[in-house]
Design a protein around this motif. Structure first.
Motif, PDB file in Angstrom:
ATOM      1  N   ALA A 131       0.811  -1.219   0.000  1.00 23.61           N
ATOM      2  CA  ALA A 131       0.000   0.000   0.000  1.00 23.61           C
ATOM      3  C   ALA A 131       0.846   1.271   0.000  1.00 23.61           C
ATOM      4  CB  ALA A 131      -0.930  -0.007   1.209  1.00 23.61           C
ATOM      5  N   HIS A 176       2.258   2.901  -2.295  1.00 25.88           N
ATOM      6  CA  HIS A 176       2.011   3.848  -3.383  1.00 25.88           C
ATOM      7  C   HIS A 176       0.903   4.848  -3.042  1.00 25.88           C
ATOM      8  CE1 HIS A 176      -0.918   0.654  -4.072  1.00 25.88           C
ATOM      9  NE2 HIS A 176      -1.628   1.549  -4.717  1.00 25.88           N
ATOM     10  N   THR A 177       0.206   4.636  -1.932  1.00 27.46           N
ATOM     11  CA  THR A 177      -0.891   5.534  -1.549  1.00 27.46           C
ATOM     12  C   THR A 177      -0.519   6.501  -0.429  1.00 27.46           C
ATOM     13  OG1 THR A 177      -1.789   3.998   0.094  1.00 27.46           O
ATOM     14  CG2 THR A 177      -2.579   3.755  -2.173  1.00 27.46           C
ATOM     15  N   VAL A 178       0.744   6.450   0.022  1.00 29.73           N
ATOM     16  CA  VAL A 178       1.144   7.277   1.156  1.00 29.73           C
ATOM     17  C   VAL A 178       2.163   8.330   0.730  1.00 29.73           C
ATOM     18  CG1 VAL A 178       0.680   5.417   2.803  1.00 29.73           C
ATOM     19  CG2 VAL A 178       2.989   5.711   1.914  1.00 29.73           C
TER      20      VAL A 178
END
Length: 100
Positions: A34, A36-38
């Protein structure tokens, strides 16, 4: 029926040969998936957390999920435009260690 029984035995034998990932590595993999979303700073903190864990638990680098976790970190870092800059003082005569 006999063929199915043989396939089940072969399948069961193969499952034992595959190394299992530790719970910690499964957690790191899920978190790395995850990234790539932070934000970029979160990616950097996660990378430090994984590297610290690997230093304290050297067997972590032999885990089957290790390469995927590292690939996820690299991919997220590239997507967030994180660049590594190394500056070396040429006058320093001591030992230089560089960690990534």
């Amino acid at each position: 029926m006999l063929l199915l029984g043989v396939m089940l035995l072969v399948g069961a034998g193969c499952a034992k040969d595959v190394p299992q990932s530790s719970v910690d590595m499964q957690y790191f993999y899920a978190e790395s998936s995850a990234l790539h979303t932070v934000a970029a700073d979160s990616i950097q903190r996660f990378a430090v957390k994984v590297e610290t864990y690997a230093q304290q638990n050297p067997q972590a680098k032999a885990d089957p999920l290790w390469p995927e976790i590292i690939d996820n970190i690299k991919s997220a870092a590239q997507g967030a435009n994180i660049h590594f800059v190394i500056t070396i003082d040429t006058e320093w005569e001591g030992e230089i260690e560089i960690y990534f």
